[in-house]
Design an enzyme around this catalytic site. Structure first.
Site, PDB file in Angstrom:
ATOM      1  N   CYS A  87       0.839  -1.212   0.000  1.00 49.69           N
ATOM      2  CA  CYS A  87       0.000   0.000   0.000  1.00 49.69           C
ATOM      3  C   CYS A  87       0.872   1.259   0.000  1.00 49.69           C
ATOM      4  O   CYS A  87       1.493   1.559  -1.011  1.00 49.69           O
ATOM      5  CB  CYS A  87      -0.959  -0.045   1.189  1.00 49.69           C
ATOM      6  SG  CYS A  87      -2.339   1.083   1.039  1.00 49.69           S
ATOM      7  N   HIS A 196      -3.386  -5.789   1.271  1.00 55.41           N
ATOM      8  CA  HIS A 196      -2.638  -5.968   2.519  1.00 55.41           C
ATOM      9  C   HIS A 196      -2.555  -7.433   2.945  1.00 55.41           C
ATOM     10  O   HIS A 196      -3.421  -7.893   3.704  1.00 55.41           O
ATOM     11  CB  HIS A 196      -3.323  -5.172   3.632  1.00 55.41           C
ATOM     12  CG  HIS A 196      -3.199  -3.701   3.475  1.00 55.41           C
ATOM     13  ND1 HIS A 196      -2.275  -2.949   4.176  1.00 55.41           N
ATOM     14  CD2 HIS A 196      -3.877  -2.828   2.704  1.00 55.41           C
ATOM     15  CE1 HIS A 196      -2.397  -1.675   3.838  1.00 55.41           C
ATOM     16  NE2 HIS A 196      -3.358  -1.568   2.946  1.00 55.41           N
ATOM     17  N   GLU A 198      -0.729  -8.704   5.134  1.00 55.30           N
ATOM     18  CA  GLU A 198      -0.546  -8.816   6.592  1.00 55.30           C
ATOM     19  C   GLU A 198      -1.879  -8.825   7.334  1.00 55.30           C
ATOM     20  O   GLU A 198      -1.921  -9.159   8.517  1.00 55.30           O
ATOM     21  CB  GLU A 198       0.364  -7.682   7.103  1.00 55.30           C
ATOM     22  CG  GLU A 198      -0.282  -6.326   7.279  1.00 55.30           C
ATOM     23  CD  GLU A 198      -0.454  -5.539   5.984  1.00 55.30           C
ATOM     24  OE1 GLU A 198      -0.376  -6.137   4.897  1.00 55.30           O
ATOM     25  OE2 GLU A 198      -0.707  -4.323   6.061  1.00 55.30           O
TER      26      GLU A 198
END
Lengths: 231, 94
Positions: A87, A196, A198
């Site tokens: 991002c 994302h 994560e």
């Protein structure tokens, strides 16, 4: 020995802790790196996390590019160190010219947050080699300036050289050209990704655990490199 | 005053949704006949001594504009806010 991943914190970083947690959850060791510190403390790889570095002032990533840690990371990246920009991290990598193109305001002007289906493209990278080409994954996307743009020649080159690592499927959340969600550099060690991973590493908090694949890819890549070096 | 003004604009081929949103609002207060609006940035740089166009160009090129998506112009401005007739590289994009 556990693989050590450095996660950079800039003023305004948001997902640095999530990235640290994801690295640990996937079996690596995470080290926090500070934007004003130009040393990488011996890490094996670096993650530039999501967020709003320097308040997104001027352009997303434009000021972070000049942070002391970024010069060291740029040198290390040119030397082959795996670097993943997520991002805002992707925006920084483009601003630093480690990846081509730029990320601009979403076509519809809305900040878009949703669980996003992606199709994995190139698996010839340090961060995607554990996926199958064409595999579909679900990873959260959340951005206001995630629309990937580059001139037609650059886009053609990215496609011809198999450097698109993921595309949006089931709807493009930001108007990104050719549905591009992530790309890699020529060597495959530097990857930028708008969604994302994560945020998709455990069932309790994520829509999937598909994000683990990016971290497992890194570990596989580094283990392979170690095996080659040891021969 | 030693002021240099840098104007940064998105390249014509880059979509400007912000400009489109502005254009879309115009008919709400009766403005018609506008075909396009594009939004850029104006940056004012004050120098301690004489305005340094070379420094200003360096600042514009390395930080203020992203040559992948934007062009910029650099000009010296006098006290009344008028552009001084000094040559500047129009649309200088690296």
């Amino acid at each position: 020995m556990s693989i050590v991943v450095g996660v950079v914190t800039f003023p305004g970083s948001l997902d640095d802790r999530d990235a640290v947690r994801a690295v640990r959850r996937c079996g690596g060791t995470a080290v926090r790196l500070w934007h004003a510190d130009d040393t990488l403390h011996g890490v094996d790889a670096v993650i530039l996390p999501g967020g709003f570095s320097y308040g997104d002032y001027l352009r997303c990533g434009a000021i972070a590019r000049f942070a002391p840690v970024m010069e060291t990371i740029a040198d290390a990246a040119r030397g082959g160190m795996p670097v993943l920009g997520i991002c805002n991290g992707f925006q920084i990598l483009c601003e630093a010219h480690l990846l081509p193109g730029a990320l601009v305001r979403n076509e519809h002007l809305h900040f878009r947050t949703r669980d996003q289906r992606l199709r994995i493209g190139s698996v010839a990278s340090a961060w995607t080699n554990a996926f199958a080409p064409g595999q579909e994954v679900v990873i959260p996307v959340k951005n206001g300036e995630g629309r990937y743009v580059a001139d037609a020649k650059t886009l053609d080159e990215l496609e011809a050289e198999d450097r698109v690592i993921a595309r949006y499927v089931g709807g493009n959340p930001n108007g990104s050209l050719r549905d591009i969600a992530g790309i890699r550099n020529e060597a495959g060690n530097v990857v930028g990704l708008m969604p994302h991973p994560e945020h998709a590493v455990e069932e309790l908090t994520g829509p999937s655990v598909d994000g683990q694949g990016f971290f497992h890819s890194l570990f596989r890549h580094l283990a392979g490199a170690g095996a080659v070096a040891a021969r | 005053m030693a002021r240099v003004v840098v104007d940064v604009m998105l390249k014509p081929e880059i979509l400007d949704p912000q400009g489109q949103a502005v254009a879309g609002a115009l008919p709400r207060f009766g403005v018609t006949g506008v075909t396009q609006v594009r939004v850029g940035k104006r940056i004012e740089i004050d120098f301690a001594g004489e305005p340094d166009l070379d420094q200003a160009r360096l600042i514009a090129d390395r930080l203020l504009a992203n040559p992948v998506i934007e062009t910029y112009t650099v000009r010296v401005e006098d006290e009344a806010g008028r552009a001084r007739p000094e040559p500047s590289p129009a649309g200088a994009a690296a």
